[in-house]
Design an enzyme around this catalytic site. Sequence first.
Site, PDB file in Angstrom:
ATOM      1  N   THR A   1      -4.926  -4.554  50.398  1.00  0.00           N
ATOM      2  CA  THR A   1      -4.490  -3.291  49.812  1.00  0.00           C
ATOM      3  C   THR A   1      -3.068  -3.016  50.302  1.00  0.00           C
ATOM      4  OG1 THR A   1      -5.647  -2.150  51.598  1.00  0.00           O
ATOM      5  CG2 THR A   1      -6.767  -2.267  49.480  1.00  0.00           C
TER       6      THR A   1
ATOM      7  N   LEU B   1      -0.472  -2.672  59.014  1.00  0.00           N
ATOM      8  CA  LEU B   1      -0.701  -3.759  59.959  1.00  0.00           C
ATOM      9  C   LEU B   1       0.602  -4.479  60.291  1.00  0.00           C
ATOM     10  CD1 LEU B   1      -4.107  -5.099  58.671  1.00  0.00           C
ATOM     11  CD2 LEU B   1      -3.666  -4.002  60.843  1.00  0.00           C
TER      12      LEU B   1
ATOM     13  N   VAL C   1      -1.057  -0.298  51.118  1.00  0.00           N
ATOM     14  CA  VAL C   1      -0.717   0.579  52.253  1.00  0.00           C
ATOM     15  C   VAL C   1      -1.156  -0.059  53.567  1.00  0.00           C
ATOM     16  CG1 VAL C   1      -1.053   2.850  53.296  1.00  0.00           C
ATOM     17  CG2 VAL C   1      -0.809   2.650  50.815  1.00  0.00           C
ATOM     18  N   CYS C   2      -2.354  -0.621  53.578  1.00  0.00           N
ATOM     19  CA  CYS C   2      -2.869  -1.272  54.787  1.00  0.00           C
ATOM     20  C   CYS C   2      -1.975  -2.443  55.205  1.00  0.00           C
ATOM     21  CB  CYS C   2      -4.279  -1.803  54.557  1.00  0.00           C
ATOM     22  SG  CYS C   2      -5.452  -0.561  54.058  1.00  0.00           S
ATOM     23  N   THR C   3      -1.475  -3.157  54.231  1.00  0.00           N
ATOM     24  CA  THR C   3      -0.606  -4.295  54.525  1.00  0.00           C
ATOM     25  C   THR C   3       0.626  -3.833  55.294  1.00  0.00           C
ATOM     26  OG1 THR C   3      -1.393  -5.491  52.571  1.00  0.00           O
ATOM     27  CG2 THR C   3       0.742  -6.164  53.466  1.00  0.00           C
TER      28      THR C   3
END
Length: 211
Positions: free
Chosen positions: A42, A49, A44-46
């Site tokens: 996804t 992290l 935003v998560c990328t």
Amino acid sequence: MSLRLGDVAPNFQATTSEGAIDFYEYLGNSWGVLFSHPADYTPVCTTELGKTALLKTEFDKRNVKVLALSVDPLDKHKGWINDINETQHVTVDFPIIADPDKTVANLYGMIHPNASETFTVRSLFIIGPDKKVKLMITYPASTGRNFYEVLRVIDSLQLTANYSVATPADWKEGEDVIVVPAVSTEDAIAKFPKGVKVVKPYLRYTPQPDK
């Protein structure tokens, strides 16, 4: 029952991108940041992290170990990490927990049914060396977190754990802090040799004591 500040953070065993871990053993005497993601692959998560990997030395400097969590399985994590490294120009070298059965997510109350029945919201927990929850922040899935704010809070938590001070709004490392109400002005003057500025009897500033 949901976790609250000051509660002991539940221990758990989990499979991660860095191998099997016991949470307490992984933390040892360090501080910890445990944060969840709605799903792998996804956007935003990328970026989140990637930012965490970019700031890894800042977390290390503060004796903080980080762990991410997603309810996706381990094989998806490994492929996703390759994408993160490629697109964010980093190397993810901290554990991402694979939690397909939602054991850890439920333990930490990371699933909010009114937001999503299946995916974790963006929950973040800061855990002290005493294994107690020091901070909880929850964002909606659509909003990426500010990891500089996470570092700022850690600086405040580590400072206020050792000195009778609190940090004012928007405080940053190196700025003046507030003497806590439990310390009298007379005692504060003796306790803080850099000086005490009395604005009101209940509002007293002193330079950051560990600088």
